[in-house]
Motif scaffolding. Structure first.
Motif, PDB file in Angstrom:
ATOM      1  N   ASN B  12      38.401 -12.265 -11.217  1.00 43.25           N
ATOM      2  CA  ASN B  12      37.168 -12.590 -11.941  1.00 43.25           C
ATOM      3  C   ASN B  12      36.088 -11.520 -11.800  1.00 43.25           C
ATOM      4  OD1 ASN B  12      37.470 -15.432 -13.063  1.00 43.25           O
ATOM      5  ND2 ASN B  12      38.273 -15.601 -10.967  1.00 43.25           N
ATOM      6  N   VAL B  13      36.415 -10.496 -11.001  1.00 40.83           N
ATOM      7  CA  VAL B  13      35.424  -9.430 -10.800  1.00 40.83           C
ATOM      8  C   VAL B  13      35.718  -8.282 -11.759  1.00 40.83           C
ATOM      9  CG1 VAL B  13      34.481  -7.750  -9.185  1.00 40.83           C
ATOM     10  CG2 VAL B  13      35.133 -10.039  -8.378  1.00 40.83           C
ATOM     11  N   GLU B  14      34.753  -7.989 -12.581  1.00 41.23           N
ATOM     12  CA  GLU B  14      34.964  -6.939 -13.579  1.00 41.23           C
ATOM     13  C   GLU B  14      34.481  -5.586 -13.074  1.00 41.23           C
ATOM     14  OE1 GLU B  14      34.412  -7.588 -18.151  1.00 41.23           O
ATOM     15  OE2 GLU B  14      32.739  -6.368 -17.458  1.00 41.23           O
ATOM     16  N   GLU B  15      35.220  -4.546 -13.377  1.00 41.54           N
ATOM     17  CA  GLU B  15      34.713  -3.183 -13.195  1.00 41.54           C
ATOM     18  C   GLU B  15      33.865  -2.948 -14.436  1.00 41.54           C
ATOM     19  OE1 GLU B  15      34.610   1.078 -12.113  1.00 41.54           O
ATOM     20  OE2 GLU B  15      34.243  -0.089 -13.906  1.00 41.54           O
ATOM     21  N   ALA B  58      30.038  -8.301  -5.602  1.00 43.42           N
ATOM     22  CA  ALA B  58      30.707  -9.195  -6.565  1.00 43.42           C
ATOM     23  C   ALA B  58      32.000  -9.733  -5.970  1.00 43.42           C
ATOM     24  CB  ALA B  58      30.977  -8.439  -7.875  1.00 43.42           C
ATOM     25  N   CYS B  59      32.728  -8.919  -5.218  1.00 44.52           N
ATOM     26  CA  CYS B  59      33.967  -9.359  -4.573  1.00 44.52           C
ATOM     27  C   CYS B  59      33.665 -10.462  -3.551  1.00 44.52           C
ATOM     28  CB  CYS B  59      34.650  -8.190  -3.854  1.00 44.52           C
ATOM     29  SG  CYS B  59      35.333  -6.955  -4.971  1.00 44.52           S
ATOM     30  N   VAL B  60      32.671 -10.199  -2.709  1.00 41.72           N
ATOM     31  CA  VAL B  60      32.326 -11.164  -1.669  1.00 41.72           C
ATOM     32  C   VAL B  60      31.912 -12.494  -2.312  1.00 41.72           C
ATOM     33  CG1 VAL B  60      30.738 -11.636   0.234  1.00 41.72           C
ATOM     34  CG2 VAL B  60      31.670  -9.321  -0.079  1.00 41.72           C
ATOM     35  N   ASN B  61      31.070 -12.398  -3.320  1.00 46.00           N
ATOM     36  CA  ASN B  61      30.631 -13.611  -4.010  1.00 46.00           C
ATOM     37  C   ASN B  61      31.797 -14.395  -4.587  1.00 46.00           C
ATOM     38  OD1 ASN B  61      27.989 -13.219  -3.461  1.00 46.00           O
ATOM     39  ND2 ASN B  61      27.489 -12.258  -5.431  1.00 46.00           N
ATOM     40  N   ALA B  62      32.711 -13.693  -5.234  1.00 45.11           N
ATOM     41  CA  ALA B  62      33.841 -14.364  -5.880  1.00 45.11           C
ATOM     42  C   ALA B  62      34.650 -15.145  -4.850  1.00 45.11           C
ATOM     43  CB  ALA B  62      34.723 -13.338  -6.599  1.00 45.11           C
ATOM     44  N   ILE B  63      34.886 -14.519  -3.686  1.00 44.81           N
ATOM     45  CA  ILE B  63      35.680 -15.207  -2.663  1.00 44.81           C
ATOM     46  C   ILE B  63      34.918 -16.402  -2.107  1.00 44.81           C
ATOM     47  CG2 ILE B  63      36.712 -14.926  -0.363  1.00 44.81           C
ATOM     48  CD1 ILE B  63      37.440 -12.038  -1.324  1.00 44.81           C
ATOM     49  N   HIS B  64      33.621 -16.199  -1.862  1.00 39.86           N
ATOM     50  CA  HIS B  64      32.826 -17.323  -1.359  1.00 39.86           C
ATOM     51  C   HIS B  64      32.800 -18.475  -2.355  1.00 39.86           C
ATOM     52  CE1 HIS B  64      30.362 -14.821   1.745  1.00 39.86           C
ATOM     53  NE2 HIS B  64      31.576 -15.135   2.167  1.00 39.86           N
ATOM     54  N   MET B  65      32.664 -18.149  -3.614  1.00 40.23           N
ATOM     55  CA  MET B  65      32.539 -19.196  -4.622  1.00 40.23           C
ATOM     56  C   MET B  65      33.858 -19.862  -4.960  1.00 40.23           C
ATOM     57  SD  MET B  65      29.566 -17.698  -7.136  1.00 40.23           S
ATOM     58  CE  MET B  65      30.761 -17.563  -8.386  1.00 40.23           C
ATOM     59  N   LEU B  66      34.914 -19.071  -5.034  1.00 30.12           N
ATOM     60  CA  LEU B  66      36.171 -19.601  -5.572  1.00 30.12           C
ATOM     61  C   LEU B  66      37.196 -19.934  -4.491  1.00 30.12           C
ATOM     62  CD1 LEU B  66      36.501 -17.145  -8.589  1.00 30.12           C
ATOM     63  CD2 LEU B  66      35.630 -19.493  -8.615  1.00 30.12           C
ATOM     64  N   VAL B  67      37.063 -19.369  -3.285  1.00 27.19           N
ATOM     65  CA  VAL B  67      38.102 -19.608  -2.273  1.00 27.19           C
ATOM     66  C   VAL B  67      37.547 -20.335  -1.065  1.00 27.19           C
ATOM     67  CG1 VAL B  67      39.937 -18.532  -0.898  1.00 27.19           C
ATOM     68  CG2 VAL B  67      39.194 -17.460  -3.059  1.00 27.19           C
TER      69      VAL B  67
END
Ligand SMILES: Nc1ncnc2c1ncn2[C@@H]1O[C@H](COP(=O)(O)OP(=O)(O)OP(=O)(O)O)[C@@H](O)[C@H]1O
Ligand SMILES: Nc1ncnc2c1ncn2[C@@H]1O[C@H](COP(=O)(O)OP(=O)(O)OP(=O)(O)O)[C@@H](O)[C@H]1O
Ligand SMILES: [Mg+2]
Ligand SMILES: [Mg+2]
Lengths: 363, 363
Positions: B12-15, B58-67
């Motif tokens: 879900n993290v876009e470059e 963005a990576c950290v956020n994605a993991i916190h939010m989704l995992v």
């Protein structure tokens, strides 16, 4: 008073640059005597001669001291621009061909060439400006002639390009023959033959000075030019920093080399310092201090003067009215002094050095 | 937590530049999970990527939010500079060949090339700087290498020139092979063959970026270069005034022309304004305001940034320590931003445009 007495007196007046007296130099003409009035003409080697007033008062003094204290002396100053062409090469009607060059890019060659041409023309000399920068012509913008197209004329049955005229001088740019937005992606031989044709196909007619704005570098265009017309001399432009001085040296080395052998008329230091309007006492030597002056000493060539970094000089270029065609007294002064020094240097060169030969080597 | 969950989150993290997610782009490596700790590597397309921090968070956020809200996330950022060479042409070990060019002389091509090379190298990329200005080489002065001579090495039985190294990058100038005071008065074909040899005979080895400092104009050297190596893209330098913009356009037109077809990575506006130390609020737009920015818009190419006119930038060039190798925070910032923008533009070019072909026309 007799003509002989007047000539005798004037034979004590020296032309400082040429190191000989006015009579020996054949510069005195049309002596008219009427009671205690005497009138004569001094024919200078350039109308831009900065020594005009000095020579005039020396003439008056000599007559007062040696002939008649009470004489009313009228000195008419005219000029017959000297030449050392000996009729060789193209453009036979052009007395002096001056290149403005540098080695380094962006130091102000085009700005100096344009304003030098205008300044030389101010006192009545017939001047032309030729833009030989095939890849980056600046004269169309600097003379407000973007997108204009020159006229063709027939000269002795041959089609020739009529130079444009503005601000009292003729000018022509290779950029006026090419679509402006297009890049000229030409190999050297093509660029050279375009230049050769451009030089010989423009109908300059009779000129005292043709100023040629050169591209940066020391390449094909330079070689082709010295092989096409005999160059009276080169004005080298530099800015004060080391990277510019190094290239200016290379530029001079090229002209001074045995094979090419074009005299250096002198060096101009451009963008010497910046003075903000709010701090009129301050000089910011952004590009370094006196680098051009020192280089002129080191290379033993005349130093023609400094030009400060001034926004209106840049605007003059961008807006199509070079600063010499404007009312800006301070900046005009810098270019006027340089034009005077250049005209003197040309006169001395013509008095003392053999004509430049067209270079016939094929490098 | 499982690797699958992590990859799912990171997809879900876009470059932002490449417009695709990190997983699709194959940029995520070495996922290690230990309890609620997760560590992985993101392989960027350039170590100079200015989006590094953005992507990391963005990576950290994605993991916190989704995992897992509580996860301790460690993101290691590395880079593998992308390339679109496809092995064609000389210098096969060089991933990206960037020319710094302009049309106009003296706008700061050499200054930008040198500082861009240093800035790209700061984050660990392997960078080389090649000075291709035969007639007015600046790199020897700018790197304090005047009068030095490069060493020869034997590579696969062939004698090659070993580039010099300073400030963490390799560099080589055609000026280091020529006597400094001599002018190179060469016709185009000779200059071209010298350049061709120079390009192929320097032992650059493996490089992420080779930055090439070009001479002014759009002539022989440019043609020869695009016929010798495939150019990843061109950085165009201009100053803000009209006479420079006109030439910058010509420079761009050359690269963008169908036959040559080299992508424009973007435009740098140099000497944008001057600020005297005594008047830190003032900006003097000596050469005009925002001309480069407007040209970038008009031509629809990325605008890479502005560099002010600063005495220490000039001194950096003259004294042999480019500003990027100094402590000058403010001026360094301008070049760092430009290097970041250039690196991004290269990555996007490599992601979206076909490899540049070596030009095979003979103009
Ligand atoms: N003394 C000065 N003050 C302010 N601006 C100047 C000055 N001299 C030149 N300029 C400006 O600097 C820029 C470069 O000058 P110019 O085009 O004359 O240089 P050049 O040597 O002819 O460049 P090229 O090598 O590209 O032909 C121009 O925009 C010009 O208007
Ligand atoms: N932003 C700046 N501030 C101050 N000085 C600068 C700046 N950019 C360049 N200079 C100086 O201006 C001069 C011209 O720059 P540079 O030599 O990089 O231009 P160039 O485009 O490579 O010229 P050429 O066409 O001759 O190769 C150099 O002395 C350089 O140090
Ligand atoms: Mg010019
Ligand atoms: Mg340069």
């Amino acid at each position: 008073m007799t003509k002989e007495q007047i000539l005798q007196a004037l034979s004590n007046v020296e032309e400082p640059d040429l190191g000989k007296d006015l009579v020996t130099l054949n510069m005195v003409k049309d002596i008219e005597i009427d009671g205690n009035k005497v009138k004569f003409t001094v024919v200078l080697t350039t109308p831009a001669c900065p020594l005009k007033d000095l020579i005039r008062s020396a003439c008056v003094n000599a007559i007062h001291m040696l002939v008649n204290k009470e004489a009313e002396v009228e000195v008419v100053m005219t000029a017959n621009v000297s030449s050392k062409r000996n009729g060789n090469g193209a453009l036979p009607g052009v007395k002096n061909i001056i290149v403005v060059a540098s080695g380094k890019g962006g130091v102000g060659k085009s700005t100096v060439a344009a304003n030098l041409a205008l300044a030389l023309g101010l006192d009545g000399a017939k001047v032309g400006l030729m833009d030989a920068d095939i890849y980056g012509p600046s004269v169309p913008i600097m003379f407000g002639a973007r997108g204009e197209r020159p006229m063709m004329v027939s000269v002795d049955g041959k089609g020739m390009i009529e130079p444009m005229e503005k601000f009292g001088i003729k000018f022509m740019s290779i950029g006026l023959l090419i679509e402006e937005r297009e890049a000229v992606v030409w190999r050297g031989p093509m660029a050279s033959s375009a230049l050769r044709q451009f030089v010989t196909d423009v109908h300059w007619g009779e000129l005292d000075y043709l100023v040629i704005d050169m591209p940066p570098g020391t390449g094909d265009i330079h070689l082709t030019l010295v092989q096409t017309v005999p160059i009276t001399g080169a004005v080298i432009v530099t800015t004060p920093q080391d990277v510019a001085l190094a290239d200016a040296k290379k530029g001079m080395a090229m002209f001074m080399g045995k094979q090419i052998n074009v005299p250096i008329l002198g060096l101009v230091e451009n963008m010497a310092y910046f003075t903000p309007a709010e701090l009129p006492e301050n000089k910011y030597y952004i590009f370094g201090k006196d680098g051009g002056r020192r280089l002129a000493e080191e290379m033993d060539v005349p130093f023609l003067g400094q030009i400060p970094l001034v926004q209106s000089i840049r605007e003059g270029g961008d807006y199509g009215t070079p600063i010499m065609a404007s009312e800006d007294k301070v900046s005009r002064k810098a270019f006027l002094d340089i034009a005077g020094a250049t005209a003197r240097s040309i006169a001395m060169r013509n008095a003392n050095i053999a004509p430049t030969k067209i270079v016939d080597i094929v490098v």
